[in-house]
Design a protein around this motif. Sequence first.
Motif, PDB file in Angstrom:
ATOM      1  N   LEU A 152     -20.909  77.966  88.535  1.00  0.00           N
ATOM      2  CA  LEU A 152     -20.889  76.769  87.702  1.00  0.00           C
ATOM      3  C   LEU A 152     -20.126  76.971  86.389  1.00  0.00           C
ATOM      4  CD1 LEU A 152     -24.581  75.611  88.186  1.00  0.00           C
ATOM      5  CD2 LEU A 152     -22.555  74.355  88.909  1.00  0.00           C
ATOM      6  N   ILE A 153     -19.547  78.161  86.201  1.00  0.00           N
ATOM      7  CA  ILE A 153     -18.859  78.463  84.945  1.00  0.00           C
ATOM      8  C   ILE A 153     -17.761  77.448  84.649  1.00  0.00           C
ATOM      9  CG2 ILE A 153     -17.179  80.054  83.940  1.00  0.00           C
ATOM     10  CD1 ILE A 153     -19.863  80.979  83.302  1.00  0.00           C
ATOM     11  N   THR A 154     -16.943  77.128  85.660  1.00  0.00           N
ATOM     12  CA  THR A 154     -15.840  76.192  85.433  1.00  0.00           C
ATOM     13  C   THR A 154     -16.363  74.822  85.031  1.00  0.00           C
ATOM     14  OG1 THR A 154     -14.500  77.353  87.065  1.00  0.00           O
ATOM     15  CG2 THR A 154     -13.765  75.162  86.431  1.00  0.00           C
ATOM     16  N   THR A 155     -17.393  74.360  85.741  1.00  0.00           N
ATOM     17  CA  THR A 155     -18.004  73.065  85.426  1.00  0.00           C
ATOM     18  C   THR A 155     -18.549  73.060  84.004  1.00  0.00           C
ATOM     19  OG1 THR A 155     -18.634  72.844  87.760  1.00  0.00           O
ATOM     20  CG2 THR A 155     -19.702  71.370  86.199  1.00  0.00           C
ATOM     21  N   ALA A 156     -19.268  74.118  83.655  1.00  0.00           N
ATOM     22  CA  ALA A 156     -19.851  74.216  82.318  1.00  0.00           C
ATOM     23  C   ALA A 156     -18.769  74.294  81.243  1.00  0.00           C
ATOM     24  CB  ALA A 156     -20.755  75.443  82.244  1.00  0.00           C
ATOM     25  N   ALA A 157     -17.715  75.053  81.525  1.00  0.00           N
ATOM     26  CA  ALA A 157     -16.636  75.207  80.539  1.00  0.00           C
ATOM     27  C   ALA A 157     -15.964  73.871  80.254  1.00  0.00           C
ATOM     28  CB  ALA A 157     -15.613  76.225  81.033  1.00  0.00           C
ATOM     29  N   SER A 158     -15.854  73.016  81.265  1.00  0.00           N
ATOM     30  CA  SER A 158     -15.267  71.689  81.060  1.00  0.00           C
ATOM     31  C   SER A 158     -16.070  70.904  80.035  1.00  0.00           C
ATOM     32  CB  SER A 158     -15.212  70.923  82.387  1.00  0.00           C
ATOM     33  OG  SER A 158     -14.445  71.604  83.348  1.00  0.00           O
ATOM     34  N   VAL A 159     -17.389  70.981  80.159  1.00  0.00           N
ATOM     35  CA  VAL A 159     -18.260  70.294  79.203  1.00  0.00           C
ATOM     36  C   VAL A 159     -18.138  70.933  77.822  1.00  0.00           C
ATOM     37  CG1 VAL A 159     -20.653  69.714  78.638  1.00  0.00           C
ATOM     38  CG2 VAL A 159     -19.862  69.581  81.016  1.00  0.00           C
ATOM     39  N   ALA A 160     -18.064  72.254  77.777  1.00  0.00           N
ATOM     40  CA  ALA A 160     -17.955  72.963  76.494  1.00  0.00           C
ATOM     41  C   ALA A 160     -16.700  72.548  75.744  1.00  0.00           C
ATOM     42  CB  ALA A 160     -17.951  74.477  76.731  1.00  0.00           C
ATOM     43  N   VAL A 161     -15.575  72.436  76.444  1.00  0.00           N
ATOM     44  CA  VAL A 161     -14.325  72.020  75.794  1.00  0.00           C
ATOM     45  C   VAL A 161     -14.459  70.603  75.265  1.00  0.00           C
ATOM     46  CG1 VAL A 161     -11.887  71.514  76.166  1.00  0.00           C
ATOM     47  CG2 VAL A 161     -12.881  73.583  77.148  1.00  0.00           C
ATOM     48  N   CYS A 162     -15.047  69.719  76.049  1.00  0.00           N
ATOM     49  CA  CYS A 162     -15.235  68.332  75.608  1.00  0.00           C
ATOM     50  C   CYS A 162     -16.118  68.269  74.363  1.00  0.00           C
ATOM     51  CB  CYS A 162     -15.844  67.499  76.725  1.00  0.00           C
ATOM     52  SG  CYS A 162     -14.719  67.122  78.091  1.00  0.00           S
ATOM     53  N   MET A 265     -25.261  69.388  83.498  1.00  0.00           N
ATOM     54  CA  MET A 265     -24.734  68.633  84.632  1.00  0.00           C
ATOM     55  C   MET A 265     -24.754  67.126  84.386  1.00  0.00           C
ATOM     56  SD  MET A 265     -23.400  70.535  86.880  1.00  0.00           S
ATOM     57  CE  MET A 265     -23.068  69.147  87.943  1.00  0.00           C
ATOM     58  N   SER A 266     -25.779  66.625  83.715  1.00  0.00           N
ATOM     59  CA  SER A 266     -25.839  65.189  83.445  1.00  0.00           C
ATOM     60  C   SER A 266     -24.694  64.771  82.529  1.00  0.00           C
ATOM     61  CB  SER A 266     -27.188  64.809  82.814  1.00  0.00           C
ATOM     62  OG  SER A 266     -27.389  65.506  81.589  1.00  0.00           O
ATOM     63  N   GLU A 267     -24.354  65.631  81.573  1.00  0.00           N
ATOM     64  CA  GLU A 267     -23.233  65.342  80.674  1.00  0.00           C
ATOM     65  C   GLU A 267     -21.908  65.402  81.429  1.00  0.00           C
ATOM     66  OE1 GLU A 267     -21.230  66.949  76.488  1.00  0.00           O
ATOM     67  OE2 GLU A 267     -23.230  67.645  77.095  1.00  0.00           O
ATOM     68  N   TYR A 268     -21.792  66.360  82.346  1.00  0.00           N
ATOM     69  CA  TYR A 268     -20.574  66.463  83.157  1.00  0.00           C
ATOM     70  C   TYR A 268     -20.365  65.162  83.927  1.00  0.00           C
ATOM     71  CZ  TYR A 268     -17.150  68.329  86.480  1.00  0.00           C
ATOM     72  OH  TYR A 268     -16.017  68.536  87.231  1.00  0.00           O
ATOM     73  N   LYS A 269     -21.424  64.646  84.518  1.00  0.00           N
ATOM     74  CA  LYS A 269     -21.319  63.405  85.291  1.00  0.00           C
ATOM     75  C   LYS A 269     -20.920  62.230  84.396  1.00  0.00           C
ATOM     76  CE  LYS A 269     -24.709  64.525  88.900  1.00  0.00           C
ATOM     77  NZ  LYS A 269     -25.940  64.057  89.585  1.00  0.00           N
ATOM     78  N   LYS A 270     -21.502  62.156  83.199  1.00  0.00           N
ATOM     79  CA  LYS A 270     -21.192  61.054  82.285  1.00  0.00           C
ATOM     80  C   LYS A 270     -19.728  61.097  81.846  1.00  0.00           C
ATOM     81  CE  LYS A 270     -25.849  60.532  80.349  1.00  0.00           C
ATOM     82  NZ  LYS A 270     -26.695  60.693  79.133  1.00  0.00           N
TER      83      LYS A 270
END
Length: 323
Positions: A152-162, A265-270
């Motif tokens: 899930l690192i890539t998914t999490a990193a996307s949120v971190a950058v945002c 994950m909820s933030e990623y979806k939003k």
Amino acid sequence: MTTKEMIVTILEENKDHYFSGETLAAQLNVSRAAISKAVKELKKEGFTIDAVTNKGYCLSSESDVLSSAVIESYLQKNGYYVETVTYKTIESTNQTAKKMALDGANHGTVVLSEEQTQGRGRLGRSFYSPKNSGIYMSIILRPQFDMQSSLLITTAASVAVCRAIEKLTRIQAEIKWVNDIYLNGKKVCGILTEAVTDFESGTIEHIILGIGINVTTANFPDEIKEIASALLNSSSNKLTRNELAAEIIYQVFEITNELQTKEFMSEYKKRSFVIGQKVNVIQPTNTFLATAIDINEQGGLVVKAEDGQVIELNTGEVSIRKV
């Protein structure tokens, strides 16, 4: 820190403010000659420092050179003490970080460069990395969590950058599954994650998290100018690349604490603009049309094919279908 590093940190954090040589010398407990020598070296490295008689030294607000000392200073204020290494030009920060990781570099070590000559994106594509206008960096992670969480690192990193972008600019960036950051319909950031595993134990030895972001890039090659953009539309914006790089690194470190709970994950979806869209699903051996309907707890994209079949995608990519 060296005298040069301490000076640039002080000036960076107080742009457009003059410090006399005497004041700097007293603050750093060195001679005024040492201050003068360090300033000359900084100018050679590209820092725009004004030297005015009876006023002292001042870093121009338009100066924006990546500096390990400044980035580390920002991180230390948030309680993180890590090593950062900056280059003027490099083939690929991921390649260099991989070599450093194999040589035993510590968890959290960051490689940054003003320019990449062989920057890479997903699926072997090149990543446009011109000098002095972007942030190209790779973070070495040595995870203390299980392999499933590591995926899930890539998914999490996307949120971190945002999160970092929004905190410093108030701009709300969006995510295109799985790892691209978009602004106003155009890509401003790409993320490439590479892992080295121990096949005997089944554990991950280290992860190289590569992040490339167009900060003030003005001109793009013809083949990508219709789909790529920059985060800021002016190089004179008060936000520096050092500050943004530090904030992204900080947010990445912070979000790794959420990997097992998957709170992000909820933030990623939003932030996803793919859900609900008609998409072309592109896989190594197959391409088909579908509708994106959800993102599962493992970060996979759930799509409904035209024949009604619901499929969970863990690899591949999608493009939005133009109606």
